[in-house]
Each structure stands twice: as structure tokens, then as C-alpha cells.
Design an enzyme around this catalytic site. Structure first.
Site, short mmCIF file in Angstrom:
data_model
loop_
_atom_site.label_atom_id
_atom_site.label_comp_id
_atom_site.label_asym_id
_atom_site.label_seq_id
_atom_site.Cartn_x
_atom_site.Cartn_y
_atom_site.Cartn_z
N ASP A 87 1.02 -1.21 -0.10
CA ASP A 87 0.01 0.06 -0.05
C ASP A 87 0.86 1.19 -0.09
O ASP A 87 1.77 1.28 0.68
CB ASP A 87 -0.96 0.17 1.25
CG ASP A 87 -2.02 1.03 1.37
OD1 ASP A 87 -3.23 0.43 1.49
OD2 ASP A 87 -1.85 2.12 0.62
N THR A 142 -18.36 5.29 -5.07
CA THR A 142 -19.28 5.98 -6.02
C THR A 142 -18.71 7.33 -6.19
O THR A 142 -18.15 7.98 -5.57
CB THR A 142 -20.54 5.97 -5.45
OG1 THR A 142 -21.00 4.93 -4.87
CG2 THR A 142 -21.55 6.62 -6.44
N GLU A 172 -14.73 -10.82 -3.85
CA GLU A 172 -14.85 -11.41 -2.48
C GLU A 172 -15.98 -11.24 -1.99
O GLU A 172 -16.80 -10.51 -2.35
CB GLU A 172 -13.60 -10.37 -1.76
CG GLU A 172 -13.43 -10.68 -0.19
CD GLU A 172 -12.96 -12.11 -0.30
OE1 GLU A 172 -11.90 -12.30 -0.81
OE2 GLU A 172 -13.70 -12.99 -0.07
N LYS A 198 -20.89 -10.54 -8.47
CA LYS A 198 -20.67 -9.91 -7.35
C LYS A 198 -21.67 -8.67 -7.25
O LYS A 198 -22.20 -8.52 -6.02
CB LYS A 198 -19.20 -9.35 -7.18
CG LYS A 198 -18.95 -8.31 -5.92
CD LYS A 198 -18.66 -9.07 -4.89
CE LYS A 198 -18.97 -8.07 -3.76
NZ LYS A 198 -18.14 -8.32 -2.50
N LEU A 199 -21.84 -8.10 -8.20
CA LEU A 199 -22.85 -6.78 -8.01
C LEU A 199 -24.35 -7.51 -7.72
O LEU A 199 -24.93 -6.95 -6.96
CB LEU A 199 -22.98 -6.00 -9.10
CG LEU A 199 -21.91 -4.99 -9.67
CD1 LEU A 199 -22.09 -4.22 -10.80
CD2 LEU A 199 -21.58 -4.00 -8.38
N CYS A 258 -20.75 -1.30 1.11
CA CYS A 258 -20.92 -2.03 -0.21
C CYS A 258 -22.19 -2.09 -0.93
O CYS A 258 -22.51 -1.55 -2.06
CB CYS A 258 -20.69 -3.49 0.05
SG CYS A 258 -18.97 -3.74 0.53
C1 UGA Z 1 -21.78 -7.58 2.33
C2 UGA Z 1 -22.18 -8.79 1.92
O1 UGA Z 1 -22.86 -9.52 2.63
C3 UGA Z 1 -21.01 -9.63 1.42
O2 UGA Z 1 -21.36 -10.95 0.85
C4 UGA Z 1 -19.96 -8.98 0.53
O3 UGA Z 1 -18.88 -9.47 0.20
C5 UGA Z 1 -19.80 -7.54 1.18
O4 UGA Z 1 -21.00 -6.69 1.41
C6 UGA Z 1 -18.95 -6.92 0.06
O5 UGA Z 1 -19.36 -6.40 -0.73
O6 UGA Z 1 -17.54 -6.48 0.52
P1 UGA Z 1 -21.07 -6.51 4.70
O7 UGA Z 1 -21.74 -4.85 4.25
O8 UGA Z 1 -19.79 -6.43 5.37
O9 UGA Z 1 -21.21 -7.64 3.58
O10 UGA Z 1 -22.16 -6.71 5.86
P2 UGA Z 1 -23.66 -7.53 5.61
O11 UGA Z 1 -23.64 -8.67 6.76
O12 UGA Z 1 -24.15 -7.87 4.43
O13 UGA Z 1 -24.78 -6.52 6.61
C7 UGA Z 1 -25.05 -5.24 5.62
C8 UGA Z 1 -26.07 -4.43 6.31
O14 UGA Z 1 -27.33 -4.84 6.16
C9 UGA Z 1 -25.74 -3.98 7.70
O15 UGA Z 1 -26.05 -2.75 7.98
C10 UGA Z 1 -26.55 -5.02 8.54
O16 UGA Z 1 -26.97 -4.58 9.72
C11 UGA Z 1 -27.71 -5.26 7.55
N1 UGA Z 1 -28.79 -6.37 7.84
C12 UGA Z 1 -27.90 -7.41 7.23
C13 UGA Z 1 -29.87 -6.20 8.09
O17 UGA Z 1 -30.40 -5.10 8.32
N2 UGA Z 1 -30.51 -7.52 8.25
C14 UGA Z 1 -30.15 -8.57 7.81
O18 UGA Z 1 -30.80 -9.71 7.89
C15 UGA Z 1 -28.74 -8.64 7.70
#
Ligand code: UGA
Length: 450
Positions: free
Chosen positions: A21, A81, A150, A205-206, A261
């Protein structure tokens, strides 16, 4: 078993991996002997770094040298973005991907496999390939480009890495594909390693993130309907989740989806659909973001309404600031919008999060002084939940940290100004205990009249 307590298997000791990095401060943090100084908190990560660092895992600012020495280079840079220019507010900013590709083109030696790890718009590999081809023609170097998005989620990243639902590898060069398959094959069962063409891999992925976000917006929209009708979203989620076609995961209603994400990737999808003239498809996905934005303001409005229409001068305890539990990441966390709205209404906030530091909260809220222009406390960090609720009219639970499930409501309620409220936007608190302790309770998606 939680990730910290599990011994981390050493998967690829024969591979030397260098994380490089340009940001020297960040690399210094990765190399800090004090593992609590790693750049971010992720359960299980410190143990993993501790075990491999200096042996097969290296952190360095020597970007050019690492590229020159590498057989495989993974591009894992930011793709936020765009904020201006063509596609502003929707398209991904690919300047760091382009810069990295140019650096790889300049510094690589011999044959190099270039792996897109960042989340990218479909057909970005074409850009990477074009940049690399120019070097190929000029210097006789050779490259193969793969897409390997990922899928791990924050808070469960190490567990996701160890036991992925699938690994996706897109590409055209079978030798390059099998070289990457051989690495994952050290611990991932063969049937979970999917091979696709480049564009399917980029688009998957998207699409995965768009479907996950859509599911959260769907359950949140039903939570609003539950509150209006007397249904209970938790019961509805359980009932629909037992349908094996729907499945039980990602059905937790909450204070909107946050994180770096989901919103970015859906906006990117919307932009791509528009670019290809698929305007109805673009509008369909845009609605997921519209609903999330609408819902962002609901909770603050609800708090104001329940507190007799005004929160001016009232103290409100905010428990949880991270966008989800088990991370200190606050990017796009719903807490920012909700806290800003409450501050705008004149509330005084006491904020506690087990992992998010005061500087981060200050930066996110954009309210530098903890004390306002007339000497009033605007917001303050609290050392623990008890300190946060002291003298408060309401406690607002925004992140589903494990410790919030076990709060001692009789003790907390005794510290609050009555009549006091619990607003549980994650449905994790012991609502019955809070009610028994004399609090008025609102739980997301729980209709009145239970
Ligand atoms: C998300 C995806 O789940 C991953 O598979 C992906 O790799 C990642 O984005 C990425 O693109 O890097 P992440 O954003 O780390 O992962 O976390 P999530 O568990 O997906 O939660 C995202 C948001 O949704 C959080 O604010 C969480 O609280 C909320 N959420 C999640 C809910 O409100 N309800 C749910 O049932 C699940």
C-alpha cells in the site's frame, strides 16, 4: 465457537504473500507488534496476522518491488461511487483500479496473473486488459486477467474466508484459472470453486449484493407494515424463512442496511442498466435505494413523536454506532443519519459503541465540538451503557452487539428520567425485562396491541 477462540489453520505456508500500500501509516499499523493497533477490528484477524506475519505474510510500501517479484497480483483497491463527472452519484470511480493496472503494467516482469479482487462494474477487466496489453506489446511481458470477487462480510470475514459458500473465478486463460484454483483448493472443497467467464464473475458480485440488499429493504418495508397493522415482523420473518425456497437468512428488520458495499453496488448496477438502455431494470433496482433512504429518517421521526413531539434539550442514549456488530466500521452506518436528525431536532446525545472510537464518531457526525455555541452539550461519548442512559429520556439501540442482549434493564431504568423509552431498532434487547422495569418500549416491526 467464536472466531477468536478457534485455532487458525495455516493454509498456504508455501506461498509468500505481500500486502502493499502507498499509505505508509496504514502499513506501519499492519506491522505494529501491538496487534490492537491493526487498521481495523475484525474478530479472528489479529490471531491470523500474528501467526503468518513475517513468515508467509508481509506488509510493505515497496509496491513496485512486490509487483516485480510476483507471479500473481491481486488488485484490491477502493471503488467508491463517483462524486462528480459522468455517472456522478451512481457509477464506480475506477481511478485507483486504472492506476494500479498501470503500475502493474510498468513493474511486472515475465508472466503475471492479475486478479481483480475489488468489486467492479461488469466489463472492467476489458480496461485492465487494454492497459496491460500496451505493456505486453512494448516490453514483451505477458499477462492473464482473472476476476475473483470477494464475498466475505465484515464481522464474520475470517469464518467466511475459511468456509466460503463458493469461490468465483472468472477468466479465459485456463492455466491462470487453475493456478488460482490451486490456491483455494488448499482448503476449499472443489465443488465450491466455480469457474465462469470474466463478465459473469464481475456481474455476480454486484448481483449478489443487490439481492442481499433488496432482501433487507423487503423485510424493512414489511416491518413498517407490521407496525401499522399489529403484526410482528419477527414472526413474519420466521414464518416465511421456513419456506426452503426463501431461506431464513437476511430477514432481520433493522434501521436500514449500512456498510460500504450495498448502496454503492446497487447504484453501480443502476448506472450499468441505464448505460445499456435498460431503464425499467434500472428503476427497479433504484427503488431498493429509495426505500432505504426513506427509512433512514423514520426512526428519528418516531423518537421525536413518542417523546411528546420534541427532543429539544432532552438527553438520548445511543447504543451502537457501527453499521453492524463485530466491526468498528461506520461507513454508511444508519447511526449517522439518525444521530444527525436528532441533533438537528435539538437532542443531546450520549453515544456508546464497544469498538468505535470518539474521533470516528466526531468525524462522522461532522459536529466537532462536544459542546454547542451556547455551552450546551451537543453529544458526548459514554464509557458504557449505564453512563450513556444516566438522566436520559430515551435509549436508542442501533447496533446488534452481543452485550446489548444482556443489558440489566432494572438498573438502567433507575438511572433514566421518567417516563422513559427504549427504542430497539435491532430487536435484540430483552423487551419484556425493559417493560417490567417500567420503560415504554418500541421494537422495530412490532405492531401495537401485543
Ligand atoms: C456485504 C455482503 O454480505 C458480503 O457478501 C459482501 O462480500 C460485502 O458486502 C462486500 O461487498 O464487501 P457487509 O456489508 O460486510 O457484507 O455486511 P452484511 O452482513 O451484508 O450487512 C450489511 C448491512 O445490512 C448491515 O447494516 C446489516 O446490519 C444489515 N442487515 C443484514 C440487516 O439489516 N438485516 C439482515 O438480515 C442482514
Amino acid at each position: 465457537m467464536r472466531a477468536e477462540s478457534r485455532p487458525i489453520p495455516y493454509r498456504c505456508p508455501h506461498i509468500q504473500a505481500s500486502v502493499v500500500d502507498l499509505n505508509a501509516e496504514r502499513i506501519a499499523a499492519w506491522n505494529d507488534p501491538d496487534l490492537s493497533k491493526l487498521p481495523f477490528y475484525e474478530p479472528g484477524l489479529a490471531a491470523l496476522v500474528d501467526r503468518a506475519r513475517g513468515r508467509s505474510l508481509h506488509f510493505s510500501t515497496e509496491v513496485d518491488a512486490a509487483i516485480a517479484a510476483a507471479d500473481m497480483v491481486s488488485l484490491s483497491v477502493n471503488t467508491p461511487t463517483k462524486t462528480k463527472g459522468v455517472g456522478a452519484g451512481q457509477a464506480s470511480d475506477l481511478r485507483w483500479i486504472e492506476a494500479s493496472a498501470r503500475q502493474v503494467a510498468a513493474c511486472a516482469q515475465g508472466h503475471t496473473i492479475v486478479v481483480e479482487k475489488s468489486t467492479l462494474p461488469v466489463r472492467t477487466a476489458e480496461v485492465v486488459q487494454t492497459i496491460l496489453s500496451a505493456a505486453q506489446a512494448a516490453d514483451g511481458k505477458t499477462f492473464a486477467v482473472l476476476s475473483n470477487p470477494e464475498f466475505l462480510a465484515e464481522g464474520t470475514a475470517i469464518a467466511d474466508l475459511e468456509a466460503p459458500d463458493r469461490v468465483l473465478i472468472g477468466g479465459v486463460d485456463p492455466v491462470a484459472i487453475e493456478a488460482l484454483v490451486a490456491i483455494y483448493g488448499q482448503w476449499v472443497p472443489a465443488e465450491r470453486i466455480l469457474r465462469t467467464n470474466l463478465w459473469s464473475s464481475e456481474l455476480s458480485k454486484l448481483t449478489a449484493n443487490a439481492f442481499l440488499a433488496q432482501r433487507i429493504s423487503s423485510i424493512n418495508s414489511i416491518a413498517a407494515l407490521c407496525e401499522a397493522t399489529g403484526a410482528d415482523v419477527q414472526e413474519v420473518a420466521r414464518a416465511i424463512g421456513t419456506d426452503s425456497r426463501l431461506g431464513s437468512k437476511f430477514l432481520k428488520a433493522g434501521p436500514v442496511f449500512g456498510g460500504s458495499c450495498f448502496q454503492k453496488d446497487i447504484l453501480n448496477l443502476v448506472y450499468l442498466c441505464g448505460h445499456y438502455g435498460l431503464h425499467e431494470v434500472a428503476a427497479y433496482w433504484q427503488q431498493v435505494v429509495v426505500l432505504n433512504t426513506w427509512q433512514q429518517h423514520l426512526i428519528a421521526r418516531l423518537v421525536v413523536n413518542r417523546l411528546f413531539g420534541t427532543v429539544t434539550g432532552k438527553r438520548i442514549a445511543v447504543l451502537g454506532f457501527a453499521f453492524k456488530a463485530d466491526t468498528n466500521d461506520t461507513r454508511e452506518t444508519p447511526a449517522i443519519r439518525i444521530c444527525r436528525d436528532l441533533l438537528e431536532e435539538g437532542a443531546q446525545l450520549a453515544i456508546f459503541d464497544p469498538k468505535v472510537g470518539v474521533e470516528q464518531i466526531a468525524a462522522d457526525l461532522g459536529v466537532e465540538a462536544l459542546v454547542g455555541s451556547e455551552g450546551e452539550v451537543v453529544w458526548q461519548p459514554a464509557a458504557d451503557p449505564c453512563a450513556a442512559v444516566c438522566g436520559a429520556d430515551a435509549v436508542l439501540l442501533l447496533t446488534e452487539w452481543q452485550q446489548f442482549r444482556q443489558l440489566d434493564w432494572p438498573t438502567l431504568a433507575a438511572e433514566m428520567r421518567q417516563p422513559a423509552w427504549l427504542f430497539d431498532a435491532r430487536a435484540v434487547a430483552d423487551a419484556a425485562a425493559a417493560r417490567a422495569a417500567g420503560l415504554r418500549v418500541w421494537v422495530v416491526g412490532e405492531g401495537e396491541g401485543r
